[in-house]
Design a protein around this motif. Structure first.
Motif, PDB file in Angstrom:
ATOM      1  N   HIS A   7       0.836  -1.206   0.000  1.00 37.44           N
ATOM      2  CA  HIS A   7       0.000   0.000   0.000  1.00 37.44           C
ATOM      3  C   HIS A   7       0.868   1.252   0.000  1.00 37.44           C
ATOM      4  O   HIS A   7       0.597   2.221  -0.721  1.00 37.44           O
ATOM      5  CB  HIS A   7      -0.922  -0.011   1.221  1.00 37.44           C
ATOM      6  N   ASP A   8       1.919   1.234   0.803  1.00 38.33           N
ATOM      7  CA  ASP A   8       2.831   2.381   0.829  1.00 38.33           C
ATOM      8  C   ASP A   8       3.506   2.562  -0.529  1.00 38.33           C
ATOM      9  O   ASP A   8       3.716   3.696  -0.983  1.00 38.33           O
ATOM     10  CB  ASP A   8       3.887   2.192   1.918  1.00 38.33           C
ATOM     11  N   LEU A   9       3.836   1.436  -1.174  1.00 42.56           N
ATOM     12  CA  LEU A   9       4.466   1.528  -2.491  1.00 42.56           C
ATOM     13  C   LEU A   9       3.502   2.123  -3.508  1.00 42.56           C
ATOM     14  O   LEU A   9       3.882   2.978  -4.315  1.00 42.56           O
ATOM     15  CB  LEU A   9       4.924   0.145  -2.946  1.00 42.56           C
ATOM     16  N   ASP A  10       2.232   1.673  -3.490  1.00 40.42           N
ATOM     17  CA  ASP A  10       1.239   2.243  -4.403  1.00 40.42           C
ATOM     18  C   ASP A  10       1.115   3.746  -4.194  1.00 40.42           C
ATOM     19  O   ASP A  10       1.041   4.519  -5.158  1.00 40.42           O
ATOM     20  CB  ASP A  10      -0.122   1.580  -4.185  1.00 40.42           C
ATOM     21  N   LEU A  11       1.068   4.143  -2.917  1.00 39.33           N
ATOM     22  CA  LEU A  11       0.971   5.575  -2.619  1.00 39.33           C
ATOM     23  C   LEU A  11       2.190   6.315  -3.140  1.00 39.33           C
ATOM     24  O   LEU A  11       2.083   7.404  -3.716  1.00 39.33           O
ATOM     25  CB  LEU A  11       0.816   5.768  -1.114  1.00 39.33           C
ATOM     26  N   GLY A  12       3.372   5.717  -2.937  1.00 38.63           N
ATOM     27  CA  GLY A  12       4.591   6.371  -3.401  1.00 38.63           C
ATOM     28  C   GLY A  12       4.642   6.486  -4.915  1.00 38.63           C
ATOM     29  O   GLY A  12       5.055   7.522  -5.453  1.00 38.63           O
ATOM     30  N   TRP A 114      14.028  -2.916  -3.516  1.00 42.34           N
ATOM     31  CA  TRP A 114      13.317  -2.695  -2.253  1.00 42.34           C
ATOM     32  C   TRP A 114      12.099  -3.597  -2.147  1.00 42.34           C
ATOM     33  O   TRP A 114      11.800  -4.140  -1.081  1.00 42.34           O
ATOM     34  CB  TRP A 114      12.904  -1.226  -2.171  1.00 42.34           C
ATOM     35  N   ILE A 115      11.396  -3.785  -3.262  1.00 42.48           N
ATOM     36  CA  ILE A 115      10.189  -4.618  -3.237  1.00 42.48           C
ATOM     37  C   ILE A 115      10.544  -6.080  -2.987  1.00 42.48           C
ATOM     38  O   ILE A 115       9.948  -6.743  -2.131  1.00 42.48           O
ATOM     39  CB  ILE A 115       9.411  -4.467  -4.554  1.00 42.48           C
ATOM     40  N   VAL A 116      11.513  -6.602  -3.746  1.00 43.60           N
ATOM     41  CA  VAL A 116      11.811  -8.026  -3.648  1.00 43.60           C
ATOM     42  C   VAL A 116      12.439  -8.384  -2.308  1.00 43.60           C
ATOM     43  O   VAL A 116      12.320  -9.524  -1.827  1.00 43.60           O
ATOM     44  CB  VAL A 116      12.728  -8.453  -4.810  1.00 43.60           C
ATOM     45  N   SER A 117      13.107  -7.422  -1.678  1.00 43.37           N
ATOM     46  CA  SER A 117      13.743  -7.680  -0.385  1.00 43.37           C
ATOM     47  C   SER A 117      12.870  -7.285   0.797  1.00 43.37           C
ATOM     48  O   SER A 117      13.328  -7.331   1.936  1.00 43.37           O
ATOM     49  CB  SER A 117      15.075  -6.939  -0.300  1.00 43.37           C
ATOM     50  N   LEU A 118      11.610  -6.884   0.524  1.00 41.11           N
ATOM     51  CA  LEU A 118      10.693  -6.425   1.571  1.00 41.11           C
ATOM     52  C   LEU A 118      11.254  -5.236   2.348  1.00 41.11           C
ATOM     53  O   LEU A 118      10.974  -5.061   3.539  1.00 41.11           O
ATOM     54  CB  LEU A 118      10.356  -7.558   2.544  1.00 41.11           C
ATOM     55  N   GLY A 119      12.067  -4.446   1.681  1.00 39.36           N
ATOM     56  CA  GLY A 119      12.615  -3.269   2.315  1.00 39.36           C
ATOM     57  C   GLY A 119      13.889  -3.499   3.104  1.00 39.36           C
ATOM     58  O   GLY A 119      14.427  -2.568   3.697  1.00 39.36           O
ATOM     59  N   TYR A 120      14.412  -4.750   3.100  1.00 38.92           N
ATOM     60  CA  TYR A 120      15.630  -5.045   3.863  1.00 38.92           C
ATOM     61  C   TYR A 120      16.893  -4.981   3.006  1.00 38.92           C
ATOM     62  O   TYR A 120      17.987  -5.181   3.516  1.00 38.92           O
ATOM     63  CB  TYR A 120      15.514  -6.425   4.511  1.00 38.92           C
ATOM     64  N   TRP A 121      16.747  -4.783   1.707  1.00 42.25           N
ATOM     65  CA  TRP A 121      17.826  -4.583   0.758  1.00 42.25           C
ATOM     66  C   TRP A 121      18.717  -5.812   0.604  1.00 42.25           C
ATOM     67  O   TRP A 121      18.736  -6.431  -0.449  1.00 42.25           O
ATOM     68  CB  TRP A 121      18.673  -3.363   1.129  1.00 42.25           C
ATOM     69  N   THR A 122      19.475  -6.183   1.608  1.00 41.03           N
ATOM     70  CA  THR A 122      20.437  -7.287   1.468  1.00 41.03           C
ATOM     71  C   THR A 122      19.917  -8.615   2.006  1.00 41.03           C
ATOM     72  O   THR A 122      20.335  -9.668   1.534  1.00 41.03           O
ATOM     73  CB  THR A 122      21.754  -6.934   2.184  1.00 41.03           C
ATOM     74  N   ASN A 123      19.021  -8.601   2.986  1.00 35.89           N
ATOM     75  CA  ASN A 123      18.485  -9.841   3.557  1.00 35.89           C
ATOM     76  C   ASN A 123      17.145 -10.169   2.897  1.00 35.89           C
ATOM     77  O   ASN A 123      16.096  -9.682   3.310  1.00 35.89           O
ATOM     78  CB  ASN A 123      18.308  -9.695   5.073  1.00 35.89           C
ATOM     79  N   TRP A 124      17.222 -10.970   1.836  1.00 30.80           N
ATOM     80  CA  TRP A 124      16.014 -11.306   1.099  1.00 30.80           C
ATOM     81  C   TRP A 124      15.233 -12.398   1.818  1.00 30.80           C
ATOM     82  O   TRP A 124      15.827 -13.300   2.428  1.00 30.80           O
ATOM     83  CB  TRP A 124      16.365 -11.772  -0.303  1.00 30.80           C
ATOM     84  N   PRO A 125      13.909 -12.375   1.768  1.00 29.46           N
ATOM     85  CA  PRO A 125      13.111 -13.437   2.391  1.00 29.46           C
ATOM     86  C   PRO A 125      13.291 -14.751   1.641  1.00 29.46           C
ATOM     87  O   PRO A 125      13.670 -14.762   0.462  1.00 29.46           O
ATOM     88  CB  PRO A 125      11.674 -12.916   2.277  1.00 29.46           C
ATOM     89  N   PRO A 126      13.036 -15.876   2.285  1.00 30.62           N
ATOM     90  CA  PRO A 126      13.189 -17.173   1.609  1.00 30.62           C
ATOM     91  C   PRO A 126      12.198 -17.323   0.468  1.00 30.62           C
ATOM     92  O   PRO A 126      11.108 -16.744   0.476  1.00 30.62           O
ATOM     93  CB  PRO A 126      12.925 -18.183   2.725  1.00 30.62           C
ATOM     94  N   SER A 127      12.573 -18.108  -0.505  1.00 29.43           N
ATOM     95  CA  SER A 127      11.736 -18.327  -1.672  1.00 29.43           C
ATOM     96  C   SER A 127      11.886 -19.771  -2.137  1.00 29.43           C
ATOM     97  O   SER A 127      12.729 -20.521  -1.626  1.00 29.43           O
ATOM     98  CB  SER A 127      12.117 -17.363  -2.799  1.00 29.43           C
TER      99      SER A 127
END
Length: 359
Positions: A7-12, A114-127
């Motif tokens: 939602h924040d991304l859509d707003l941005g 930023w999107i793919v890392s959920l805003g953590y940049w270097t620590n990506w979530p598991p996939s």
């Protein structure tokens, strides 16, 4: 939490597009402002070179600012041309539009990271890592996955019945055939992962593939739009391409695909990346007057790769192949050269034909 981030991304993105619209409609005033600032910066650079020689960073920074600002203003470009200061990179409208597309792409890279890392940049979530698993199977000389089904699963009368499976472990969303697990997604991304794993050992998550394929889609789309803008809209100024380029870079479904990167999104994004690449290299011939053979051959290879990534793109690939070949046959540069037309058609259609036969 992730829905709030989206939602924040859509707003941005909405705010960014609104700001871009305001920038577009107020550009003449900004043009005059940039011109005055650029001139003042260059005058400051000249003055600092004469009076403040002991503190050179002032002169260097002012001179750099002036040179960067002046080429992007109409009057500044004219003045710089007369003064002989215009850099070759911005000497033509085509190059300025191309530079705008590259700048928009450079903006898209951190946004999608930023999107793919959920805003953590270097620590990506598991996939998921389905394509890495298939790549390992390819490296072992087989089409089925290395993981073997549980014997209890194979003993069931219908292994696909959830009621019969119960708590028996199994690999989700694969094909069980002949006592082996198979993937039904396009295999080409796994071929790329296998080549990469031969050089750099390790598992590549499907989210990495989604990220790279989305960036490739954005890049080819921007380059295709820049090529079309220059060829089809000669009366428009280079800055008029900015808003369409921004919309193309951040329009849905690209951010949505990046928000949940898994095997599905990797296959879809791979197909789109290769498809847009094929259209771009075809446009280089049909719109940009580039040489037919190398560009159409690359376009044919990329179109075949699109089918190899997403089999459902086969009909789309055939449609675009017919359109591109007919357009090439009618090209003013190729009509007068029958041999050139034949070479162009074969160089484009042969890779796609081989891929269709493989299927």
């Amino acid at each position: 939490a992730w829905r709030k981030r989206c939602h924040d991304l859509d707003l941005g993105v909405g705010i960014a597009l609104a700001a871009g619209s305001a920038l577009y409609f107020s550009w003449p005033a900004i043009d005059r402002l940039l011109l005055s600032v650029g001139r003042a910066a260059m005058e400051a650079a000249s003055a600092s070179g004469r009076r403040v020689l002991r503190f050179r960073p002032i002169g260097s920074a002012a001179q750099m600012a002036g040179r960067l600002l002046l080429p992007f203003t109409a009057a500044g470009r004219a003045a710089a041309t007369r003064a002989g200061r215009l850099r070759p990179l911005l000497a033509s409208r085509e190059r300025r539009v191309g530079l705008l597309s590259l700048l928009v792409f450079a903006l898209a890279v951190p946004v999608y990271l930023w999107i793919v890392s959920l805003g953590y940049w270097t620590n990506w979530p598991p996939s998921t890592r389905y394509y890495s698993d298939l790549a390992e199977a390819f490296r072992h000389g087989q089409l089925h996955l290395l993981e073997t089904p549980d014997p209890e699963l194979l003993a069931l009368q219908d292994p696909y019945d959830p009621a019969l499976r119960g708590q028996i472990p199994f690999l989700w969303d694969v094909v069980l055939f002949g006592g082996r697990f198979y993937l039904y997604w396009g295999p080409l991304p796994a071929v790329l992962v296998a080549g990469w794993a031969s050089l750099v050992p390790g598992m590549v998550g499907d989210n990495v593939l989604v990220f790279l394929f989305i960036l490739a889609t954005v890049l080819f789309t921007l380059l295709l739009m820049a090529q079309s803008f220059v060829a089809l809209f000669p009366r428009l100024k280079a800055r008029d391409a900015l808003l369409p380029l921004l919309v193309a870079a951040f329009a849905y479904p690209l951010p949505w695909l990046m928000s949940g990167p898994a095997i599905y999104e990797a296959s879809i994004a791979g197909g789109q990346a290769f498809l847009m690449g094929a259209l771009y290299f075809s446009a280089r011939v049909l719109l940009g007057q580039r040489r037919a053979f190398p560009n159409l051959f690359v376009a044919g290879v990329l179109l075949a790769c699109a089918v190899g990534s997403k089999a459902s793109l086969a009909l789309t690939a055939v449609f675009w192949a017919v359109v591109i070949i007919l357009a090439a046959m009618r090209s003013s540069r190729l009509v007068s050269k029958p041999q050139g037309r034949l070479v162009a058609a074969l160089s484009f259609a042969l890779p796609l034909q081989l891929e269709i036969e493989r299927m």
